[in-house]
Design a protein around this motif. Structure first.
Motif, PDB file in Angstrom:
ATOM      1  N   HIS A  99      31.976  34.317  10.429  1.00  0.00           N
ATOM      2  CA  HIS A  99      32.209  32.710  11.015  1.00  0.00           C
ATOM      3  C   HIS A  99      33.223  32.682  12.209  1.00  0.00           C
ATOM      4  CE1 HIS A  99      31.330  30.532   7.108  1.00  0.00           C
ATOM      5  NE2 HIS A  99      30.163  31.018   7.611  1.00  0.00           N
ATOM      6  N   LEU A 100      33.963  33.664  12.213  1.00  0.00           N
ATOM      7  CA  LEU A 100      35.035  33.862  13.164  1.00  0.00           C
ATOM      8  C   LEU A 100      34.204  34.407  14.385  1.00  0.00           C
ATOM      9  CD1 LEU A 100      38.195  35.575  11.379  1.00  0.00           C
ATOM     10  CD2 LEU A 100      38.080  33.603  12.611  1.00  0.00           C
ATOM     11  N   GLY A 101      33.217  35.068  14.393  1.00  0.00           N
ATOM     12  CA  GLY A 101      32.323  35.318  15.614  1.00  0.00           C
ATOM     13  C   GLY A 101      31.977  34.222  16.328  1.00  0.00           C
ATOM     14  N   GLY A 102      31.835  33.171  15.662  1.00  0.00           N
ATOM     15  CA  GLY A 102      31.492  31.732  16.459  1.00  0.00           C
ATOM     16  C   GLY A 102      29.934  31.552  16.582  1.00  0.00           C
ATOM     17  N   PRO A 103      29.488  30.309  16.856  1.00  0.00           N
ATOM     18  CA  PRO A 103      28.219  30.119  17.385  1.00  0.00           C
ATOM     19  C   PRO A 103      27.987  30.360  18.715  1.00  0.00           C
ATOM     20  CG  PRO A 103      29.405  28.135  17.323  1.00  0.00           C
ATOM     21  CD  PRO A 103      30.381  29.073  16.958  1.00  0.00           C
ATOM     22  N   ASP A 104      26.702  30.825  19.177  1.00  0.00           N
ATOM     23  CA  ASP A 104      26.600  31.234  20.376  1.00  0.00           C
ATOM     24  C   ASP A 104      26.468  29.953  21.563  1.00  0.00           C
ATOM     25  OD1 ASP A 104      25.415  33.335  19.232  1.00  0.00           O
ATOM     26  OD2 ASP A 104      23.212  32.975  19.414  1.00  0.00           O
ATOM     27  N   THR A 105      26.784  28.927  21.038  1.00  0.00           N
ATOM     28  CA  THR A 105      26.741  27.701  22.089  1.00  0.00           C
ATOM     29  C   THR A 105      28.085  27.470  22.282  1.00  0.00           C
ATOM     30  OG1 THR A 105      27.092  26.220  20.133  1.00  0.00           O
ATOM     31  CG2 THR A 105      25.012  26.478  20.732  1.00  0.00           C
ATOM     32  N   ILE A 106      29.235  28.076  21.953  1.00  0.00           N
ATOM     33  CA  ILE A 106      30.732  27.825  22.438  1.00  0.00           C
ATOM     34  C   ILE A 106      31.341  29.047  22.047  1.00  0.00           C
ATOM     35  CG2 ILE A 106      31.146  26.789  20.219  1.00  0.00           C
ATOM     36  CD1 ILE A 106      33.337  25.197  21.929  1.00  0.00           C
ATOM     37  N   THR A 107      31.955  29.714  23.122  1.00  0.00           N
ATOM     38  CA  THR A 107      32.890  30.732  22.693  1.00  0.00           C
ATOM     39  C   THR A 107      34.374  30.289  23.277  1.00  0.00           C
ATOM     40  OG1 THR A 107      32.361  31.656  24.933  1.00  0.00           O
ATOM     41  CG2 THR A 107      31.123  32.615  22.927  1.00  0.00           C
ATOM     42  N   ALA A 108      34.456  29.480  24.330  1.00  0.00           N
ATOM     43  CA  ALA A 108      35.737  29.427  24.875  1.00  0.00           C
ATOM     44  C   ALA A 108      35.596  27.524  25.165  1.00  0.00           C
ATOM     45  CB  ALA A 108      35.865  29.830  26.095  1.00  0.00           C
ATOM     46  N   PHE A 109      36.586  27.116  24.630  1.00  0.00           N
ATOM     47  CA  PHE A 109      36.608  25.489  24.817  1.00  0.00           C
ATOM     48  C   PHE A 109      37.107  25.205  26.372  1.00  0.00           C
ATOM     49  CE2 PHE A 109      38.664  21.386  24.652  1.00  0.00           C
ATOM     50  CZ  PHE A 109      37.767  20.672  24.154  1.00  0.00           C
ATOM     51  N   SER A 110      38.113  26.220  26.828  1.00  0.00           N
ATOM     52  CA  SER A 110      38.495  25.900  28.320  1.00  0.00           C
ATOM     53  C   SER A 110      38.551  27.317  28.789  1.00  0.00           C
ATOM     54  CB  SER A 110      39.927  25.209  28.237  1.00  0.00           C
ATOM     55  OG  SER A 110      40.836  26.016  27.410  1.00  0.00           O
ATOM     56  N   ILE A 111      38.791  27.309  30.106  1.00  0.00           N
ATOM     57  CA  ILE A 111      39.050  28.466  30.802  1.00  0.00           C
ATOM     58  C   ILE A 111      40.037  29.520  30.243  1.00  0.00           C
ATOM     59  CG2 ILE A 111      39.693  29.312  33.230  1.00  0.00           C
ATOM     60  CD1 ILE A 111      36.790  28.157  32.969  1.00  0.00           C
ATOM     61  N   GLU A 112      41.341  28.823  29.674  1.00  0.00           N
ATOM     62  CA  GLU A 112      42.491  29.629  29.264  1.00  0.00           C
ATOM     63  C   GLU A 112      41.940  30.393  28.506  1.00  0.00           C
ATOM     64  OE1 GLU A 112      42.460  26.401  29.987  1.00  0.00           O
ATOM     65  OE2 GLU A 112      43.707  26.340  32.000  1.00  0.00           O
ATOM     66  N   ASP A 113      41.005  30.023  27.595  1.00  0.00           N
ATOM     67  CA  ASP A 113      40.428  30.967  26.299  1.00  0.00           C
ATOM     68  C   ASP A 113      39.987  32.082  26.720  1.00  0.00           C
ATOM     69  OD1 ASP A 113      41.569  28.918  24.674  1.00  0.00           O
ATOM     70  OD2 ASP A 113      39.514  27.713  24.448  1.00  0.00           O
ATOM     71  N   SER A 114      39.215  32.132  27.836  1.00  0.00           N
ATOM     72  CA  SER A 114      38.568  33.280  28.465  1.00  0.00           C
ATOM     73  C   SER A 114      39.720  34.451  28.726  1.00  0.00           C
ATOM     74  CB  SER A 114      37.641  32.881  29.493  1.00  0.00           C
ATOM     75  OG  SER A 114      36.652  32.205  28.896  1.00  0.00           O
ATOM     76  N   ALA A 115      40.971  33.687  29.341  1.00  0.00           N
ATOM     77  CA  ALA A 115      41.772  34.741  29.848  1.00  0.00           C
ATOM     78  C   ALA A 115      42.347  35.339  28.626  1.00  0.00           C
ATOM     79  CB  ALA A 115      42.773  33.946  30.690  1.00  0.00           C
ATOM     80  N   LEU A 116      42.324  34.847  27.512  1.00  0.00           N
ATOM     81  CA  LEU A 116      42.963  35.639  26.113  1.00  0.00           C
ATOM     82  C   LEU A 116      41.925  36.295  25.698  1.00  0.00           C
ATOM     83  CD1 LEU A 116      45.081  32.562  25.135  1.00  0.00           C
ATOM     84  CD2 LEU A 116      45.834  34.214  26.464  1.00  0.00           C
ATOM     85  N   TRP A 117      41.003  36.940  26.336  1.00  0.00           N
ATOM     86  CA  TRP A 117      40.097  37.747  25.642  1.00  0.00           C
ATOM     87  C   TRP A 117      40.674  38.966  24.766  1.00  0.00           C
ATOM     88  CZ3 TRP A 117      39.547  42.930  26.679  1.00  0.00           C
ATOM     89  CH2 TRP A 117      40.104  43.306  27.658  1.00  0.00           C
ATOM     90  N   ASN A 118      41.820  39.462  25.220  1.00  0.00           N
ATOM     91  CA  ASN A 118      42.463  40.698  24.626  1.00  0.00           C
ATOM     92  C   ASN A 118      42.937  40.129  23.256  1.00  0.00           C
ATOM     93  OD1 ASN A 118      44.165  39.092  26.019  1.00  0.00           O
ATOM     94  ND2 ASN A 118      45.181  40.750  27.179  1.00  0.00           N
ATOM     95  N   ARG A 119      43.490  38.879  23.097  1.00  0.00           N
ATOM     96  CA  ARG A 119      43.910  38.347  21.991  1.00  0.00           C
ATOM     97  C   ARG A 119      43.065  38.178  20.720  1.00  0.00           C
ATOM     98  NH1 ARG A 119      46.712  32.583  21.453  1.00  0.00           N
ATOM     99  NH2 ARG A 119      44.588  31.959  21.371  1.00  0.00           N
ATOM    100  N   HIS A 120      41.816  38.027  21.481  1.00  0.00           N
ATOM    101  CA  HIS A 120      40.614  37.881  20.417  1.00  0.00           C
ATOM    102  C   HIS A 120      40.232  39.068  19.934  1.00  0.00           C
ATOM    103  CE1 HIS A 120      39.612  33.331  20.542  1.00  0.00           C
ATOM    104  NE2 HIS A 120      40.090  33.536  21.877  1.00  0.00           N
TER     105      HIS A 120
END
Length: 787
Positions: A99-120
């Motif tokens: 479930h933490l992998g998330g669905p294919d239809t949404i990985t980031a809710f906003s642009i800032e979420d992508s910048a935190l890829w190392n945290r993920h």
């Protein structure tokens, strides 16, 4: 005995908490996979709030459930528990990783979420370790093979999300463009021995060095109408070659020239809209979904391995004997639910992936020759897109609006507008065009009729009570409290009665004071102001005339820019926010030109917006020897763009931060002056915009308003009145009517904002129904315009 009962209750509570969090996590995944694709089609606040809360709760619920499972594994089993029950609960831990992998239809809710890829990525490591810890506590476990397969599926799923966030980060896009430089041979060594043999050797060397580089953009000039499949292919080609635009970087002059030539040669202007629409959809898929990962060889390998592992785990679990004796029935039902719903969501994701525009565009390469016969695969893909096209709404012949069914849209398909005078008068907004069909509109009116009827009755009653109360107060003060001349009354009785009356009439204000104090103390006054602003916006569909007008103007400007002789002249043509082309359109009108060249962008926008509305409220039409259709088209275009730019200035401050200045302060000062003026004219409660416009135009503005008020107030209400009066004078002849001038001026406002708006905010709006200014910005980029 007193200590055992609370412990038993606590154990039961923890056990049901685990089951509840598991079901909650599964429910959130279902919500995200079905509703996340809708956010690129509508800016609905309720949908955005649902997705935002689900996106945040999905990670929190999964993490919390893993912690509860780990805590439960360390407890001693109760006498009535099945002996292997904890072994089954340990199986749920890798499901939560899935479930933490998330669905294919949404990985980031906003642009800032992508910048935190190392945290993920760090979260992936810790969650995997937590799952391993849970499994170790449950050893020896008869379900170890099932758990291992689920761990493989969950880890790969989480890895897909992390890679997608990394690929969507701005740093990744910049790194893709900063390739290692290679100049081939050393110039100083080769210049002395320059001959044909060395030139050929140099060319061969460069070809070998750049064999792995991306293929240069090769565009054919369309000499006929494009098919839906070709539109999709061209959009995907532009998306791959103009990636630098996503991080506010420039692209090569070669790419610009090829793009400009292609868009200039399009047979239909609507084709440009469809290409840009698909291109923005690819940008959305790359930034906010797993599209960039799943359409790569690595993504395909990860997805196949993950799906095979999940199906294998389910098969082994399903054919295991004695489940009913080893585990609780409720836990068996939950496990089956996790398996079946998880597999169903994977199948749905796979179908969405196969039917996506990205997959369709990559299944066949774009042909260099447009007259080449399409292959069987191309015809099949064209047929699939044709099925979608059959369900598309046709362009309305009467209103000429682009109208596509909701589930087939790539963006909201409308323009959000906001009008200053309508807002200041608390009037109802009137639509210029209505994209709904007659039947749909009738059903909508029938559904809302009871609510609107009750609201109208309440509004009428409240207005009547307010008028009656005001008249009663005026009568008591002038006929009871204030005695007629010569009449003698007891002063003390009069004072007591006056105080009593004033008290009851001021009771509502006593309730308003603490509410206002609380609002100011919490600092949410601006929030209430924004809510009221949001209630005053409405949507206009994108018309065919508006898009054609914008496309034609940009094409002309691109040609004008090419004809300029020197780069210095080109740079000077872009220096001011208003181009020389627009200034020529209103040459000879010094008063109008001054409010373009001598004022700031935001101040000029507010002045021209109010002036446009004042002219729009006048009952006018074209002269007999003028083109009535062109006149009305310019009138509607000016009105729509004016209200749209006002919406951007006031309600999209992040997007307009580079050009807005102190526009919000000017807006509030102008609003305050307008309300004072309407109250003075006794029209504040009429909610009549046409009457308010006439009153504003009647004010004498022979003396410059700025000379009267100085710098103490930033209101531009009567400067706008002065501009409107000058515009109304232009209708004496047909060579230059006011709406032709206004349409050019508003295009200048739109083009300047599109080329100077904030890049991050622009990409944020792609995930909130899109924004029309994104289309203008991308079209300007393809024509080689903008900064």
């Amino acid at each position: 005995m007193v200590e055992v009962i609370p412990k038993q209750i606590k154990d039961v509570w923890d056990t049901w908490n685990i089951r509840g969090m598991i079901i909650l996590s599964l429910s959130l995944q279902t919500i995200l996979i079905f509703f996340a694709p809708l956010r690129k089609r509508t800016p609905n606040k309720f949908l955005i709030m649902l997705l935002w809360s689900s996106y945040l709760l999905a990670d929190l619920s999964a993490n919390f459930a893993v912690a509860l499972i780990a805590k439960n594994q360390g407890k001693d089993p109760k006498p009535d528990d099945p002996p292997e029950d904890k072994k089954l609960v340990a199986l749920w831990a890798p499901f939560l990783l899935l479930h933490l992998g998330g669905p294919d239809t949404i990985t980031a809710f906003s642009i800032e979420d992508s910048a935190l890829w190392n945290r993920h990525f760090l979260g992936l490591v810790f969650q995997a370790l937590a799952g391993v810890y849970v499994v170790v506590l449950s050893l020896p476990n008869v379900l170890w093979l099932v758990i291992e397969l689920l761990f493989v599926a969950g880890t790969l799923k989480y890895l897909e999300r992390t890679i997608a966030l990394y690929l969507a980060s701005s740093d990744k896009y910049r790194n893709l463009m900063l390739q290692e430089s290679n100049s081939g041979f050393d110039y100083t060594e080769q210049a002395d021995n320059l001959d044909m043999e060395s030139i050929l050797a140099s060319e061969m060397y460069m070809k070998e060095e750049h064999r792995g580089a991306p293929k240069p953009l090769n565009l054919m000039h369309p000499d006929k109408e494009l098919t839906d499949f070709q539109i999709l292919q061209f959009a995907f080609l532009f998306f791959n070659n103009f990636t630098s635009l996503m991080v506010n970087n420039i692209f090569s002059l070669e790419l610009r020239d090829k793009s400009k030539a292609f868009f200039s040669a399009l047979q239909l202007q609507e084709e440009a809209l469809c290409i840009i629409e698909a291109e923005l959809d690819f940008i959305y898929e790359g930034l906010y979904t797993k599209g960039a990962v799943l359409h790569s060889s690595l993504g395909v390998a990860l997805r196949i391995t993950s799906l095979v592992s999940l199906l294998s785990a389910f098969t082994i679990y399903h054919y295991r004997h004695n489940k009913m004796q080893e585990f609780r029935k409720a836990d068996i039902v939950i496990t089956y639910t996790l398996f079946l719903v998880g597999i169903a969501l994977e199948v749905i994701s796979f179908l969405m992936l196969m039917l996506s525009d990205w997959t369709t565009a990559t299944l066949s390469k774009l042909k260099d020759d447009s007259h080449e016969m399409p292959s069987l695969k191309d015809r099949l893909l064209e047929w699939v897109l044709g099925l979608k096209r059959k369900w598309k709404g046709q362009i309305g012949r009467e209103e000429e609006v682009f109208n596509t069914p909701f589930l087939l849209r790539r963006w909201a398909g409308n323009i959000t507008v906001f009008n200053f005078l309508t807002y200041s008068m608390n009037a109802d907004t009137e639509r210029i065009h209505n994209s709904r069909g007659g039947t749909c509109q009738l059903l909508w009116k029938i559904a809302l009729y009871p609510f609107s009827y009750v609201f109208s009755i309440m509004q009428t009653w409240s207005g009547s009570i307010a008028i009656w109360s005001c008249d009663l107060r005026r009568y008591i003060i002038h006929h009871v409290i204030i005695p007629p001349p010569g009449e003698n009354q007891v002063a003390r009785s009069k004072y007591i009665f006056k105080t009593f009356v004033e008290f009851w009439f001021n009771v509502p204000y006593f309730f308003a004071i603490p509410v206002t104090s609380v609002i100011n103390y919490l600092g949410i006054r601006d929030l209430f102001h924004e809510i009221r602003l949001e209630r005053s916006v409405h949507h206009e569909p994108l018309t065919k005339n508006l898009w054609s007008f914008i496309f034609s103007e940009l094409k002309i400007r691109s040609q004008i820019l090419d004809n300029l002789e020197s780069t210095t002249t080109k740079a000077s043509a872009r220096r001011d926010w208003a181009s020389s082309h627009t200034q020529i359109q209103i040459a000879g009108q010094e008063k109008l030109l001054r409010y373009i060249t001598d004022v700031d962008y935001d101040q000029s926008l507010l002045i021209w917006h109010i002036a446009t509305e004042l002219c729009y409220q006048e009952d006018d039409s074209a002269k007999e020897n003028c083109d009535q259709h062109q006149y009305q088209m310019n009138r509607e275009i000016s009105k729509i763009i004016s209200d749209y730019m006002m919406y951007l200035l006031i309600l999209q401050p992040k997007l307009m931060s580079d050009v807005a200045g102190i526009g919000n302060m000017r807006f509030r000062d102008t609003l305050a002056e307008a309300k004072r003026f309407f109250k003075k004219m006794d029209i504040g409660n009429t909610r009549d915009v046409k009457l308010a416009s006439k009153k504003i135009l009647l004010v004498d503005t022979s003396i410059e308003p700025s000379d009267v008020k100085g710098n103490h107030c930033k209101s531009v209400l009567f400067e706008a009145s002065s501009v409107a009066k000058e515009l109304l004078k232009l209708d004496k002849g047909c060579e230059k009517d006011k709406w032709a001038v206004l349409s050019k001026v508003w295009l200048e406002f739109l083009f300047h904002a599109a080329s100077h708006c904030d890049g991050t905010a622009r990409l944020e709006l792609v995930s909130k129904g899109g924004e029309f200014i994104n289309f203008v910005w991308l079209l300007m980029a393809h024509f080689g315009l903008g900064d």
